[in-house]
Design a protein around this motif. Structure first.
Motif, PDB file in Angstrom:
ATOM      1  N   THR A   1       0.855  -1.181   0.000  1.00  0.00           N
ATOM      2  CA  THR A   1       0.000   0.000   0.000  1.00  0.00           C
ATOM      3  C   THR A   1       0.894   1.236   0.000  1.00  0.00           C
ATOM      4  O   THR A   1       2.118   1.126   0.134  1.00  0.00           O
ATOM      5  CB  THR A   1      -0.928   0.005   1.235  1.00  0.00           C
ATOM      6  OG1 THR A   1      -1.732   1.201   1.231  1.00  0.00           O
ATOM      7  CG2 THR A   1      -0.133  -0.032   2.530  1.00  0.00           C
TER       8      THR A   1
ATOM      9  N   TYR B   1      -6.458   0.131  -5.145  1.00  0.00           N
ATOM     10  CA  TYR B   1      -6.842   0.436  -6.526  1.00  0.00           C
ATOM     11  C   TYR B   1      -8.334   0.725  -6.675  1.00  0.00           C
ATOM     12  O   TYR B   1      -8.822   0.914  -7.782  1.00  0.00           O
ATOM     13  CB  TYR B   1      -6.433  -0.684  -7.483  1.00  0.00           C
ATOM     14  CG  TYR B   1      -4.970  -1.036  -7.446  1.00  0.00           C
ATOM     15  CD1 TYR B   1      -4.007  -0.083  -7.145  1.00  0.00           C
ATOM     16  CD2 TYR B   1      -4.545  -2.339  -7.692  1.00  0.00           C
ATOM     17  CE1 TYR B   1      -2.665  -0.404  -7.103  1.00  0.00           C
ATOM     18  CE2 TYR B   1      -3.194  -2.678  -7.658  1.00  0.00           C
ATOM     19  CZ  TYR B   1      -2.253  -1.699  -7.350  1.00  0.00           C
ATOM     20  OH  TYR B   1      -0.923  -2.024  -7.316  1.00  0.00           O
ATOM     21  N   GLY B   2      -9.066   0.744  -5.551  1.00  0.00           N
ATOM     22  CA  GLY B   2     -10.485   1.077  -5.612  1.00  0.00           C
ATOM     23  C   GLY B   2     -11.430  -0.009  -5.171  1.00  0.00           C
ATOM     24  O   GLY B   2     -12.640   0.206  -5.092  1.00  0.00           O
TER      25      GLY B   2
ATOM     26  N   GLN C   1      -8.371   5.185  -2.029  1.00  0.00           N
ATOM     27  CA  GLN C   1      -8.500   4.993  -3.470  1.00  0.00           C
ATOM     28  C   GLN C   1      -9.898   4.512  -3.881  1.00  0.00           C
ATOM     29  O   GLN C   1     -10.126   4.245  -5.054  1.00  0.00           O
ATOM     30  CB  GLN C   1      -7.464   3.969  -3.935  1.00  0.00           C
ATOM     31  CG  GLN C   1      -6.036   4.375  -3.635  1.00  0.00           C
ATOM     32  CD  GLN C   1      -5.021   3.317  -4.053  1.00  0.00           C
ATOM     33  OE1 GLN C   1      -5.333   2.385  -4.776  1.00  0.00           O
ATOM     34  NE2 GLN C   1      -3.791   3.465  -3.593  1.00  0.00           N
ATOM     35  N   SER C   2     -10.825   4.390  -2.932  1.00  0.00           N
ATOM     36  CA  SER C   2     -12.031   3.616  -3.240  1.00  0.00           C
ATOM     37  C   SER C   2     -13.337   4.337  -2.972  1.00  0.00           C
ATOM     38  O   SER C   2     -14.375   3.698  -2.826  1.00  0.00           O
ATOM     39  CB  SER C   2     -12.006   2.318  -2.418  1.00  0.00           C
ATOM     40  OG  SER C   2     -11.989   2.607  -1.022  1.00  0.00           O
TER      41      SER C   2
ATOM     42  N   THR D   1     -11.101   8.357   3.471  1.00  0.00           N
ATOM     43  CA  THR D   1     -10.802   8.498   2.056  1.00  0.00           C
ATOM     44  C   THR D   1      -9.914   9.719   1.833  1.00  0.00           C
ATOM     45  O   THR D   1      -9.692  10.524   2.753  1.00  0.00           O
ATOM     46  CB  THR D   1     -12.083   8.592   1.205  1.00  0.00           C
ATOM     47  OG1 THR D   1     -11.738   8.306  -0.161  1.00  0.00           O
ATOM     48  CG2 THR D   1     -12.731   9.966   1.276  1.00  0.00           C
ATOM     49  N   SER D   2      -9.420   9.820   0.613  1.00  0.00           N
ATOM     50  CA  SER D   2      -8.555  10.935   0.216  1.00  0.00           C
ATOM     51  C   SER D   2      -9.166  11.664  -0.958  1.00  0.00           C
ATOM     52  O   SER D   2      -9.750  11.036  -1.852  1.00  0.00           O
ATOM     53  CB  SER D   2      -7.168  10.423  -0.178  1.00  0.00           C
ATOM     54  OG  SER D   2      -6.396  11.438  -0.799  1.00  0.00           O
TER      55      SER D   2
ATOM     56  N   LYS E   1      -7.098  11.323  -7.204  1.00  0.00           N
ATOM     57  CA  LYS E   1      -8.023  10.294  -6.739  1.00  0.00           C
ATOM     58  C   LYS E   1      -9.329  10.350  -7.543  1.00  0.00           C
ATOM     59  O   LYS E   1      -9.615  11.348  -8.208  1.00  0.00           O
ATOM     60  CB  LYS E   1      -8.311  10.483  -5.251  1.00  0.00           C
ATOM     61  CG  LYS E   1      -7.104  10.223  -4.336  1.00  0.00           C
ATOM     62  CD  LYS E   1      -6.702   8.768  -4.384  1.00  0.00           C
ATOM     63  CE  LYS E   1      -5.694   8.414  -3.297  1.00  0.00           C
ATOM     64  NZ  LYS E   1      -4.342   8.916  -3.541  1.00  0.00           N
TER      65      LYS E   1
ATOM     66  N   ALA F   1      -9.570   3.517  -9.088  1.00  0.00           N
ATOM     67  CA  ALA F   1      -8.561   4.560  -8.961  1.00  0.00           C
ATOM     68  C   ALA F   1      -7.395   4.284  -9.906  1.00  0.00           C
ATOM     69  O   ALA F   1      -6.776   5.206 -10.446  1.00  0.00           O
ATOM     70  CB  ALA F   1      -8.051   4.635  -7.520  1.00  0.00           C
ATOM     71  N   GLN F   2      -7.112   2.996 -10.104  1.00  0.00           N
ATOM     72  CA  GLN F   2      -6.083   2.579 -11.041  1.00  0.00           C
ATOM     73  C   GLN F   2      -6.603   1.402 -11.851  1.00  0.00           C
ATOM     74  O   GLN F   2      -7.451   0.636 -11.368  1.00  0.00           O
ATOM     75  CB  GLN F   2      -4.803   2.125 -10.306  1.00  0.00           C
ATOM     76  CG  GLN F   2      -4.266   3.084  -9.282  1.00  0.00           C
ATOM     77  CD  GLN F   2      -3.785   4.394  -9.876  1.00  0.00           C
ATOM     78  OE1 GLN F   2      -3.528   4.486 -11.084  1.00  0.00           O
ATOM     79  NE2 GLN F   2      -3.674   5.412  -9.046  1.00  0.00           N
TER      80      GLN F   2
ATOM     81  N   HIS G   1       2.362   1.212  -8.834  1.00  0.00           N
ATOM     82  CA  HIS G   1       1.759   1.333  -7.509  1.00  0.00           C
ATOM     83  C   HIS G   1       1.722  -0.065  -6.857  1.00  0.00           C
ATOM     84  O   HIS G   1       0.769  -0.781  -7.030  1.00  0.00           O
ATOM     85  CB  HIS G   1       0.331   1.850  -7.596  1.00  0.00           C
ATOM     86  CG  HIS G   1       0.161   3.165  -8.282  1.00  0.00           C
ATOM     87  ND1 HIS G   1      -0.241   3.271  -9.598  1.00  0.00           N
ATOM     88  CD2 HIS G   1       0.338   4.428  -7.825  1.00  0.00           C
ATOM     89  CE1 HIS G   1      -0.334   4.549  -9.920  1.00  0.00           C
ATOM     90  NE2 HIS G   1       0.028   5.276  -8.880  1.00  0.00           N
TER      91      HIS G   1
ATOM     92  N   SER H   1       0.446   0.247 -13.745  1.00  0.00           N
ATOM     93  CA  SER H   1      -0.833   0.948 -13.885  1.00  0.00           C
ATOM     94  C   SER H   1      -0.891   1.675 -15.223  1.00  0.00           C
ATOM     95  O   SER H   1       0.038   2.412 -15.580  1.00  0.00           O
ATOM     96  CB  SER H   1      -1.026   1.952 -12.740  1.00  0.00           C
ATOM     97  OG  SER H   1      -1.116   1.290 -11.497  1.00  0.00           O
TER      98      SER H   1
END
Length: 362
Positions: A85, A134-135, A160-161, A180-181, A186, A284-285, A310, A343
Protein backbone atom coordinates in the motif's frame (compact mmCIF):
# COMPACT_ATOMS: atom_id res chain seq x y z
CA UNK A 1 -0.64 9.98 -29.82
CA UNK A 2 -0.03 11.73 -26.49
CA UNK A 3 -2.13 10.36 -23.64
CA UNK A 4 -2.81 11.97 -20.24
CA UNK A 5 -2.64 9.59 -17.27
CA UNK A 6 -5.26 11.26 -15.04
CA UNK A 7 -6.62 13.92 -17.43
CA UNK A 8 -7.27 16.50 -14.71
CA UNK A 9 -7.13 19.36 -17.20
CA UNK A 10 -9.97 17.90 -19.26
CA UNK A 11 -12.12 17.41 -16.18
CA UNK A 12 -11.53 20.99 -15.10
CA UNK A 13 -12.66 22.23 -18.50
CA UNK A 14 -15.88 20.22 -18.16
CA UNK A 15 -16.87 21.88 -14.90
CA UNK A 16 -14.75 25.01 -15.26
CA UNK A 17 -17.43 27.68 -14.89
CA UNK A 18 -19.04 26.12 -11.82
CA UNK A 19 -15.76 25.35 -10.08
CA UNK A 20 -14.17 28.73 -10.70
CA UNK A 21 -17.32 30.55 -9.59
CA UNK A 22 -17.38 28.43 -6.40
CA UNK A 23 -13.75 29.32 -5.69
CA UNK A 24 -14.38 33.01 -6.35
CA UNK A 25 -17.37 32.96 -4.01
CA UNK A 26 -15.16 31.76 -1.16
CA UNK A 27 -12.57 34.41 -2.03
CA UNK A 28 -15.20 37.14 -2.03
CA UNK A 29 -16.60 36.02 1.31
CA UNK A 30 -13.10 35.55 2.80
CA UNK A 31 -14.40 32.64 4.87
CA UNK A 32 -11.44 30.37 4.21
CA UNK A 33 -11.56 28.16 7.31
CA UNK A 34 -14.69 26.13 8.18
CA UNK A 35 -16.88 28.17 5.85
CA UNK A 36 -20.41 27.16 4.90
CA UNK A 37 -19.13 25.05 2.01
CA UNK A 38 -17.50 22.64 4.47
CA UNK A 39 -20.76 21.82 6.25
CA UNK A 40 -22.55 21.56 2.90
CA UNK A 41 -19.94 19.07 1.69
CA UNK A 42 -20.22 16.91 4.80
CA UNK A 43 -23.99 16.70 4.44
CA UNK A 44 -23.62 15.79 0.76
CA UNK A 45 -21.04 13.12 1.58
CA UNK A 46 -23.42 11.58 4.12
CA UNK A 47 -26.20 11.54 1.55
CA UNK A 48 -23.98 10.04 -1.14
CA UNK A 49 -22.47 7.28 1.00
CA UNK A 50 -25.27 6.50 3.42
CA UNK A 51 -22.88 6.92 6.35
CA UNK A 52 -24.45 8.65 9.35
CA UNK A 53 -21.48 10.96 9.88
CA UNK A 54 -18.94 12.42 7.45
CA UNK A 55 -16.09 14.56 8.79
CA UNK A 56 -13.98 16.39 6.24
CA UNK A 57 -10.29 16.85 6.98
CA UNK A 58 -7.02 18.10 5.55
CA UNK A 59 -5.82 14.92 3.79
CA UNK A 60 -6.25 11.18 3.49
CA UNK A 61 -3.22 10.78 5.74
CA UNK A 62 -4.76 12.96 8.44
CA UNK A 63 -8.00 11.00 8.05
CA UNK A 64 -6.15 7.84 9.08
CA UNK A 65 -4.37 9.66 11.87
CA UNK A 66 -7.60 11.11 13.27
CA UNK A 67 -9.32 7.72 13.06
CA UNK A 68 -6.59 6.05 15.12
CA UNK A 69 -6.46 8.94 17.58
CA UNK A 70 -10.21 8.59 18.09
CA UNK A 71 -9.71 4.91 18.89
CA UNK A 72 -6.93 5.77 21.37
CA UNK A 73 -4.21 3.91 19.46
CA UNK A 74 -1.06 4.58 21.49
CA UNK A 75 2.57 3.50 21.95
CA UNK A 76 2.84 -0.22 22.54
CA UNK A 77 -0.35 -1.07 20.66
CA UNK A 78 -0.24 -3.19 17.52
CA UNK A 79 -2.22 -2.53 14.35
CA UNK A 80 -2.51 -5.16 11.63
CA UNK A 81 -2.36 -4.01 8.02
CA UNK A 82 -0.91 -4.79 4.59
CA UNK A 83 2.66 -4.13 3.39
CA UNK A 84 1.41 -3.51 -0.16
CA UNK A 85 0.00 0.00 0.00
CA UNK A 86 1.02 3.65 0.02
CA UNK A 87 3.16 4.48 3.04
CA UNK A 88 0.51 6.66 4.74
CA UNK A 89 -1.39 3.56 5.89
CA UNK A 90 1.53 2.39 8.00
CA UNK A 91 3.29 5.69 8.55
CA UNK A 92 0.38 6.96 10.65
CA UNK A 93 0.47 3.84 12.84
CA UNK A 94 4.16 4.38 13.51
CA UNK A 95 3.66 8.13 13.98
CA UNK A 96 1.43 7.39 16.99
CA UNK A 97 4.10 5.10 18.45
CA UNK A 98 2.12 1.94 17.72
CA UNK A 99 3.62 -1.05 15.92
CA UNK A 100 2.56 -1.94 12.37
CA UNK A 101 2.08 -5.69 11.98
CA UNK A 102 2.02 -6.82 8.37
CA UNK A 103 -0.08 -9.53 6.75
CA UNK A 104 0.52 -10.60 3.16
CA UNK A 105 -1.97 -9.90 0.37
CA UNK A 106 -4.35 -12.00 -1.68
CA UNK A 107 -2.76 -12.69 -5.06
CA UNK A 108 -5.92 -11.87 -7.03
CA UNK A 109 -7.30 -8.73 -5.35
CA UNK A 110 -3.97 -7.42 -3.94
CA UNK A 111 -5.83 -6.61 -0.71
CA UNK A 112 -4.94 -8.00 2.71
CA UNK A 113 -5.45 -11.78 2.93
CA UNK A 114 -7.96 -12.29 5.76
CA UNK A 115 -6.97 -15.96 6.14
CA UNK A 116 -3.58 -14.82 7.47
CA UNK A 117 -4.82 -12.25 9.99
CA UNK A 118 -5.66 -14.37 13.04
CA UNK A 119 -2.15 -15.78 13.40
CA UNK A 120 -0.82 -12.22 13.82
CA UNK A 121 -3.21 -11.20 16.62
CA UNK A 122 -1.70 -10.78 20.08
CA UNK A 123 -2.79 -9.27 23.38
CA UNK A 124 -1.39 -5.96 22.08
CA UNK A 125 -3.47 -5.89 18.89
CA UNK A 126 -5.99 -3.04 18.91
CA UNK A 127 -7.12 -2.64 15.31
CA UNK A 128 -7.04 -3.90 11.72
CA UNK A 129 -6.58 -1.53 8.78
CA UNK A 130 -7.53 -3.14 5.47
CA UNK A 131 -6.77 -1.06 2.38
CA UNK A 132 -9.18 -0.90 -0.56
CA UNK A 133 -6.34 -1.02 -3.05
CA UNK A 134 -6.84 0.44 -6.53
CA UNK A 135 -10.48 1.08 -5.61
CA UNK A 136 -11.76 -2.34 -4.48
CA UNK A 137 -12.73 -3.10 -0.86
CA UNK A 138 -11.08 -6.02 0.90
CA UNK A 139 -12.98 -9.11 2.07
CA UNK A 140 -14.83 -7.23 4.80
CA UNK A 141 -17.11 -10.10 5.86
CA UNK A 142 -14.14 -12.13 7.05
CA UNK A 143 -12.25 -9.14 8.45
CA UNK A 144 -15.20 -7.87 10.49
CA UNK A 145 -15.89 -11.39 11.73
CA UNK A 146 -12.31 -11.70 12.99
CA UNK A 147 -12.46 -8.23 14.57
CA UNK A 148 -15.65 -9.10 16.41
CA UNK A 149 -14.19 -12.39 17.65
CA UNK A 150 -11.14 -10.65 19.15
CA UNK A 151 -12.84 -7.36 20.11
CA UNK A 152 -10.78 -5.31 17.66
CA UNK A 153 -11.63 -2.12 15.79
CA UNK A 154 -11.53 -1.88 12.01
CA UNK A 155 -10.50 1.19 10.00
CA UNK A 156 -10.93 0.99 6.23
CA UNK A 157 -8.24 2.89 4.33
CA UNK A 158 -10.42 3.89 1.40
CA UNK A 159 -8.08 6.53 0.00
CA UNK A 160 -8.50 4.99 -3.47
CA UNK A 161 -12.03 3.62 -3.24
CA UNK A 162 -14.58 6.37 -2.60
CA UNK A 163 -17.88 5.21 -4.06
CA UNK A 164 -16.97 1.51 -4.27
CA UNK A 165 -19.22 -1.13 -2.71
CA UNK A 166 -19.05 -4.47 -0.92
CA UNK A 167 -22.23 -6.57 -0.74
CA UNK A 168 -24.12 -3.51 -1.93
CA UNK A 169 -22.84 -1.26 0.89
CA UNK A 170 -20.57 1.66 0.11
CA UNK A 171 -17.07 1.32 1.49
CA UNK A 172 -17.66 4.35 3.72
CA UNK A 173 -19.91 2.20 5.94
CA UNK A 174 -17.99 -1.08 6.06
CA UNK A 175 -16.16 -0.66 9.37
CA UNK A 176 -16.03 1.23 12.66
CA UNK A 177 -14.36 4.06 10.74
CA UNK A 178 -13.66 4.49 7.03
CA UNK A 179 -11.37 7.09 5.51
CA UNK A 180 -10.80 8.50 2.06
CA UNK A 181 -8.55 10.93 0.22
CA UNK A 182 -9.45 13.81 -2.10
CA UNK A 183 -5.91 14.18 -3.47
CA UNK A 184 -6.30 15.61 -6.99
CA UNK A 185 -5.58 12.34 -8.83
CA UNK A 186 -8.02 10.29 -6.74
CA UNK A 187 -11.41 9.31 -8.27
CA UNK A 188 -12.98 12.27 -6.45
CA UNK A 189 -10.22 14.84 -6.17
CA UNK A 190 -10.01 18.43 -5.01
CA UNK A 191 -7.45 21.06 -6.06
CA UNK A 192 -5.00 20.41 -3.24
CA UNK A 193 -4.94 18.08 -0.28
CA UNK A 194 -8.15 16.88 1.33
CA UNK A 195 -9.81 13.89 2.91
CA UNK A 196 -12.79 12.62 4.86
CA UNK A 197 -13.67 10.22 7.66
CA UNK A 198 -16.90 8.25 7.90
CA UNK A 199 -18.55 6.48 10.82
CA UNK A 200 -21.97 5.45 12.07
CA UNK A 201 -20.91 6.00 15.69
CA UNK A 202 -21.95 9.39 17.10
CA UNK A 203 -19.37 9.32 19.90
CA UNK A 204 -16.51 8.65 17.47
CA UNK A 205 -17.85 11.30 15.11
CA UNK A 206 -17.91 13.97 17.80
CA UNK A 207 -14.43 13.01 18.97
CA UNK A 208 -12.94 13.19 15.48
CA UNK A 209 -14.58 16.57 14.87
CA UNK A 210 -12.90 17.79 18.03
CA UNK A 211 -9.54 16.19 17.25
CA UNK A 212 -9.31 17.91 13.86
CA UNK A 213 -9.75 21.26 15.70
CA UNK A 214 -6.89 20.78 18.14
CA UNK A 215 -9.08 18.77 20.48
CA UNK A 216 -11.33 21.66 21.40
CA UNK A 217 -15.03 21.42 22.26
CA UNK A 218 -15.45 25.17 22.18
CA UNK A 219 -12.99 27.91 21.29
CA UNK A 220 -9.82 27.71 23.42
CA UNK A 221 -11.21 24.90 25.59
CA UNK A 222 -9.44 21.63 24.76
CA UNK A 223 -10.54 18.16 25.85
CA UNK A 224 -8.04 16.20 23.74
CA UNK A 225 -4.58 16.55 22.24
CA UNK A 226 -5.56 17.09 18.63
CA UNK A 227 -4.20 18.42 15.36
CA UNK A 228 -4.97 21.16 12.85
CA UNK A 229 -6.73 18.81 10.48
CA UNK A 230 -9.47 20.90 8.85
CA UNK A 231 -10.38 20.89 5.18
CA UNK A 232 -10.11 24.42 3.85
CA UNK A 233 -13.22 26.05 2.43
CA UNK A 234 -11.88 26.42 -1.12
CA UNK A 235 -11.29 22.67 -1.38
CA UNK A 236 -14.78 22.03 -0.02
CA UNK A 237 -16.20 24.36 -2.66
CA UNK A 238 -14.42 22.45 -5.44
CA UNK A 239 -15.64 19.12 -4.07
CA UNK A 240 -19.22 20.37 -3.80
CA UNK A 241 -19.23 20.90 -7.56
CA UNK A 242 -17.42 17.69 -8.48
CA UNK A 243 -19.51 15.49 -6.17
CA UNK A 244 -22.62 16.40 -8.19
CA UNK A 245 -21.10 14.63 -11.20
CA UNK A 246 -19.28 11.87 -9.37
CA UNK A 247 -21.81 9.07 -9.98
CA UNK A 248 -21.45 9.73 -13.71
CA UNK A 249 -17.66 9.74 -13.46
CA UNK A 250 -17.73 6.43 -11.55
CA UNK A 251 -19.86 4.87 -14.26
CA UNK A 252 -17.43 6.08 -16.92
CA UNK A 253 -14.52 4.59 -14.95
CA UNK A 254 -16.36 1.25 -14.98
CA UNK A 255 -16.70 1.47 -18.75
CA UNK A 256 -13.03 2.26 -19.26
CA UNK A 257 -12.00 -0.66 -17.02
CA UNK A 258 -14.37 -3.04 -18.85
CA UNK A 259 -12.96 -1.99 -22.22
CA UNK A 260 -9.37 -2.49 -21.03
CA UNK A 261 -10.18 -5.96 -19.70
CA UNK A 262 -12.02 -7.00 -22.85
CA UNK A 263 -9.25 -5.72 -25.14
CA UNK A 264 -6.46 -7.35 -23.11
CA UNK A 265 -8.23 -10.62 -22.32
CA UNK A 266 -6.35 -12.70 -24.91
CA UNK A 267 -2.87 -11.56 -23.79
CA UNK A 268 -1.64 -14.67 -22.00
CA UNK A 269 1.50 -12.99 -20.64
CA UNK A 270 -0.54 -10.48 -18.59
CA UNK A 271 -2.39 -10.84 -15.28
CA UNK A 272 -5.36 -8.48 -15.46
CA UNK A 273 -7.26 -6.68 -12.71
CA UNK A 274 -9.66 -8.91 -10.78
CA UNK A 275 -12.81 -7.71 -9.03
CA UNK A 276 -14.44 -9.96 -6.43
CA UNK A 277 -18.08 -10.82 -7.16
CA UNK A 278 -19.10 -9.20 -3.85
CA UNK A 279 -17.44 -5.91 -4.72
CA UNK A 280 -17.43 -3.02 -7.12
CA UNK A 281 -14.35 -0.88 -7.66
CA UNK A 282 -13.93 2.88 -7.94
CA UNK A 283 -11.06 2.10 -10.33
CA UNK A 284 -8.56 4.56 -8.96
CA UNK A 285 -6.08 2.58 -11.04
CA UNK A 286 -6.24 -0.01 -13.77
CA UNK A 287 -3.31 -2.22 -12.93
CA UNK A 288 -2.01 -5.34 -14.59
CA UNK A 289 0.96 -7.59 -13.95
CA UNK A 290 3.69 -8.42 -16.43
CA UNK A 291 7.07 -10.13 -16.01
CA UNK A 292 9.07 -7.72 -18.20
CA UNK A 293 7.58 -4.59 -16.65
CA UNK A 294 10.55 -2.26 -17.08
CA UNK A 295 10.90 -3.16 -20.75
CA UNK A 296 7.19 -2.68 -21.39
CA UNK A 297 7.06 0.57 -19.43
CA UNK A 298 9.94 2.01 -21.49
CA UNK A 299 8.30 0.99 -24.77
CA UNK A 300 5.00 2.59 -23.76
CA UNK A 301 6.81 5.76 -22.71
CA UNK A 302 8.38 6.06 -26.17
CA UNK A 303 4.92 5.69 -27.66
CA UNK A 304 3.58 8.59 -25.57
CA UNK A 305 1.75 6.34 -23.11
CA UNK A 306 2.32 7.23 -19.44
CA UNK A 307 2.30 4.46 -16.84
CA UNK A 308 2.94 4.22 -13.11
CA UNK A 309 3.97 1.59 -10.58
CA UNK A 310 1.76 1.33 -7.51
CA UNK A 311 3.95 0.26 -5.68
CA UNK A 312 7.55 -0.72 -6.52
CA UNK A 313 8.65 -1.66 -2.99
CA UNK A 314 6.45 -3.18 -0.26
CA UNK A 315 6.57 -1.40 3.06
CA UNK A 316 8.33 -4.15 5.02
CA UNK A 317 11.41 -3.56 2.84
CA UNK A 318 11.40 0.25 3.16
CA UNK A 319 14.36 1.73 5.02
CA UNK A 320 12.16 3.61 7.50
CA UNK A 321 10.67 0.31 8.72
CA UNK A 322 13.87 -1.65 9.19
CA UNK A 323 13.33 -1.38 12.95
CA UNK A 324 10.39 -3.77 12.60
CA UNK A 325 12.82 -6.58 11.75
CA UNK A 326 11.22 -7.84 8.55
CA UNK A 327 13.32 -9.23 5.70
CA UNK A 328 12.98 -10.10 2.04
CA UNK A 329 10.85 -13.19 1.63
CA UNK A 330 8.60 -12.52 4.63
CA UNK A 331 5.65 -11.50 2.43
CA UNK A 332 6.24 -13.26 -0.88
CA UNK A 333 3.00 -12.32 -2.64
CA UNK A 334 3.52 -8.61 -1.93
CA UNK A 335 7.08 -8.89 -3.22
CA UNK A 336 6.07 -10.66 -6.44
CA UNK A 337 3.28 -8.21 -7.18
CA UNK A 338 5.50 -5.17 -6.48
CA UNK A 339 7.96 -6.45 -9.11
CA UNK A 340 5.28 -6.99 -11.76
CA UNK A 341 2.51 -4.43 -11.21
CA UNK A 342 1.93 -1.67 -13.77
CA UNK A 343 -0.83 0.95 -13.89
CA UNK A 344 -2.23 2.12 -17.22
CA UNK A 345 -3.80 5.54 -17.89
CA UNK A 346 -7.07 5.57 -15.94
CA UNK A 347 -9.69 8.28 -15.74
CA UNK A 348 -13.31 8.66 -16.86
CA UNK A 349 -12.29 10.19 -20.19
CA UNK A 350 -9.97 7.61 -21.73
CA UNK A 351 -11.27 7.28 -25.29
CA UNK A 352 -11.81 4.12 -27.33
CA UNK A 353 -9.06 5.28 -29.68
CA UNK A 354 -6.65 5.69 -26.78
CA UNK A 355 -7.49 2.25 -25.39
CA UNK A 356 -6.94 0.72 -28.84
CA UNK A 357 -3.58 2.49 -29.15
CA UNK A 358 -2.46 1.44 -25.66
CA UNK A 359 -3.47 -2.18 -26.22
CA UNK A 360 -1.70 -2.29 -29.62
CA UNK A 361 1.51 -1.10 -28.03
CA UNK A 362 1.22 -3.57 -25.13
Amino acid sequence: MKIDFANLQYQHELYKNEIEEAILKVARNCNFIMGNEVEKLEISLQEFTGAKYAISCSSGTDALLLAMMALDIKPGDEVITTPFTFIATTETIAFLGATPVFVDIDEKTYNINPDLIEEKITSKTKAIIPVSLYGQPADMDKINEIAKKYNLKVIVDGAQSFGSTYNGTMDSSLADISTTSFFPAKPLGCYGDGGAIFTNDEILSNKMKSLRLHGQLKRYHHKYIGIGGRLDTIQAAVLNVKLKYYAKDLALRQEVAFKYTKALANKSNLVLSYIDEKATSAWAQYSLRVKNRDELQEKLKKAGIPTAVHYPMPLHLQECFTYLGYKKGDFPVSEIVSNEILSLPMNPYVTDEEIEYIVENI
